[in-house]
Design an enzyme around this catalytic site. Sequence first.
Site, short mmCIF file in Angstrom:
data_model
loop_
_atom_site.label_atom_id
_atom_site.label_comp_id
_atom_site.label_asym_id
_atom_site.label_seq_id
_atom_site.Cartn_x
_atom_site.Cartn_y
_atom_site.Cartn_z
N ASN A 16 2.11 0.85 -5.09
CA ASN A 16 3.49 0.64 -4.66
C ASN A 16 3.73 -0.82 -4.33
O ASN A 16 2.82 -1.53 -3.86
CB ASN A 16 3.80 1.44 -3.38
CG ASN A 16 3.92 2.93 -3.62
OD1 ASN A 16 4.36 3.36 -4.68
ND2 ASN A 16 3.52 3.71 -2.63
N ASP A 266 -5.82 2.84 5.07
CA ASP A 266 -6.35 2.67 3.71
C ASP A 266 -7.58 1.78 3.72
O ASP A 266 -8.53 2.00 2.96
CB ASP A 266 -5.28 2.08 2.80
CG ASP A 266 -4.08 2.98 2.65
OD1 ASP A 266 -4.24 4.20 2.79
OD2 ASP A 266 -2.97 2.45 2.42
#
Length: 318
Positions: A16, A266
């Site tokens: 993204n 993440d």
Amino acid sequence: MTSAPKAGIVVVGSLNADLTIYCDRLPQPGETVHGNGFAVNPGGKSANQAVAASKLGGQVSLIGAVGDDPNGTMLLDSTASAGVDVSRVRRSDAATGVAVISVDASGENSIIISAGANGTLRPADVTPDAFQHAAVVCLCLEVETDTVIAAAQAGHDAGATVLLNLSPYAEVPELLAGLSDVLLVNAHEASLFLGSEADVPDADAEAEAWEPVRSQFADRGLQRVLVTLGAQGSVVLDSLARGAEDQITRIAPTRVSAVDTTGAGDAFTGAVAARLAAGESLADAAAFASVAAALAATKKGTQAAYPTIADVGKLRDA
């Protein structure tokens, strides 16, 4: 002659463009607040995890899809520059996925994602030859579930450890749960997954308080679970550990002054993948990942904020 053990990491999922605005506080519903900075950065849970794992010494390849647009080019360039093999990231007719992120003065965030090209990633993009050298397959739920299942199956068939990050939360089909060797969740996701019978302990609870949770996950076929607790560290639930005393391990938090927590989870996931691929235990990988995620939160943005293995070593030795 015995062949060398597999050491590769295959990450399957999302890329993204992060559209981030910084503000003193996050708005309430219906409220407008003034921002004090804006940035467009590379992101997406899977791209972030791939970059984090690569910067921490992993041999990483990424399977995904981006649009044929400037954001897609930015993502391919940033991921490749971190040492990730992006040869299996496909250009799509759809626009590159985006995440709209607000970050307040304490580093907390709110995020809305639009799948874009990520929604075009299909099981056909996941071919067995991509997993030949995989020790770990890293998955999340920002792409279609059937694609995640196909990747988990391919990883399982290749003998890799399948690491599923249950984020953003969605119901997990029994097949996917059965193919997952390690489940990574936060406390809220753990409660949602286990349902009404779950009583997830408070972050400051002793390790013994986690025994019912470990048992409930094991009853669902998930023998190895890592529960993150934000600034309070994490808990490793490893029903495959040899001794009962090793089945529940509290991992202490790494204290830092947070600037932006976007993507810290993440960084944690990528760090766990990197250390598992290097042959470490789940508890040792989680302890390493705690430091990596903390360092990621000390800078703005996601991928550019991720530490190297040398950075983690310095903080652990301090």
